[in-house]
Enzyme design. Structure first.
Site, PDB file in Angstrom:
ATOM      1  N   ASP A   1     -88.391 -54.395 -50.672  1.00  0.00           N
ATOM      2  CA  ASP A   1     -89.162 -55.000 -49.694  1.00  0.00           C
ATOM      3  C   ASP A   1     -89.543 -54.176 -48.764  1.00  0.00           C
ATOM      4  O   ASP A   1     -89.043 -52.888 -48.633  1.00  0.00           O
ATOM      5  CB  ASP A   1     -88.362 -56.267 -49.153  1.00  0.00           C
TER       6      ASP A   1
ATOM      7  N   ASP B   1     -90.775 -54.707 -44.750  1.00  0.00           N
ATOM      8  CA  ASP B   1     -90.331 -55.203 -43.379  1.00  0.00           C
ATOM      9  C   ASP B   1     -88.725 -55.355 -43.361  1.00  0.00           C
ATOM     10  O   ASP B   1     -88.405 -56.196 -44.027  1.00  0.00           O
ATOM     11  CB  ASP B   1     -91.052 -56.181 -42.745  1.00  0.00           C
TER      12      ASP B   1
ATOM     13  N   ASP C   1     -83.860 -58.012 -47.578  1.00  0.00           N
ATOM     14  CA  ASP C   1     -83.056 -58.195 -46.358  1.00  0.00           C
ATOM     15  C   ASP C   1     -83.225 -59.572 -46.112  1.00  0.00           C
ATOM     16  O   ASP C   1     -82.750 -60.043 -45.152  1.00  0.00           O
ATOM     17  CB  ASP C   1     -83.674 -57.270 -45.299  1.00  0.00           C
TER      18      ASP C   1
END
Length: 231
Positions: free
Chosen positions: A17, A19, A178
């Site tokens: 991922d 961000d 996250d």
């Protein structure tokens, strides 16, 4: 850099991922949200308030920001999302930086012959613009955004993670993220997933259901080796 045989590493592909996983984009995203909120006469939010809103794409992030300051209609959201995106594109890498240890981990993986990828819910064009601004794009074999696969096919759908594996030439793969979007997308695609406790968490990291959790990039490669050794 010492070259290590890829035979000794269990994954041919590792996807990330963007961000909250590779990059701490919270300052620049908060500034873009606040630009849109201010233009609508709304109070601004702190970066800490915006951080857990990140992960589902710009519209989802802005909708949560608007909800926190009084709500809005879909029509207003359309207008304000455009303002947010225009501002963000013009100020995309003012504060954004890789998380500590990230680049070293990417170098080590690349040195082992691992193919690297980005799968994000950020629009692909913005993801590429950001990675270009930080001189990181060349590190990745493919970059897949929230709009790459078409409407409704971003994370948590498995489609972008499956496309990542295909575009990287196939083989064993793992994913690092996250958010619940990352975990669900990777698991739906049949991949093991590592969650980052330092990311933009919307809930306690242990509740995400990831196969493993890391507290920093020094933990990533040993954790991936452990996951790859599981039967």
């Amino acid at each position: 850099m010492t070259q290590i045989s890829p035979d000794r590493f269990p994954f041919a592909i590792v996807g990330f991922d963007l961000d909250g996983t590779l990059l701490d984009t919270s300052g620049d995203l908060a500034a873009a949200v606040n630009h849109a909120l201010s233009s609508a006469g709304r109070p601004t939010l702190t970066t800490d308030q915006v951080r857990p809103m990140i992960g589902g794409g710009s519209r989802h992030m802005l909708a949560q920001g608007m909800a926190a300051t009084g709500g809005c209609s879909e029509e207003e959201l359309d207008v304000l999302q455009r303002r947010l995106l225009d501002y963000y594109e013009a100020n995309i890498a003012v504060e954004t930086r890789p998380f500590p240890g990230c680049l070293d981990a990417l170098d080590t993986l690349a040195g082992m012959g691992v193919r690297l990828a980005v799968v994000t819910n950020k629009l692909e064009g913005l993801a590429r613009t950001l990675l270009d601004a930080l001189h990181l794009s060349a590190r990745f074999d493919t970059i897949i955004g929230g709009d790459t696969m078409g409407p409704g096919r971003g994370k948590p759908a498995p489609d972008p993670v499956l496309a990542m594996v295909e575009r990287c030439g196939g083989g064993t793969a793992a994913f690092v993220g996250d958010s619940i979007y990352d975990v669900r997308s990777a698991q739906a695609a049949g991949l093991p997933v590592v969650a980052c406790s330092f990311g933009f968490l919307q809930q306690p990291v242990e509740t995400l259901g990831a196969d493993a959790v890391i507290d920093g990039y020094d933990d990533l490669i040993p954790t991936l080796r452990t996951l790859g050794a599981r039967p």
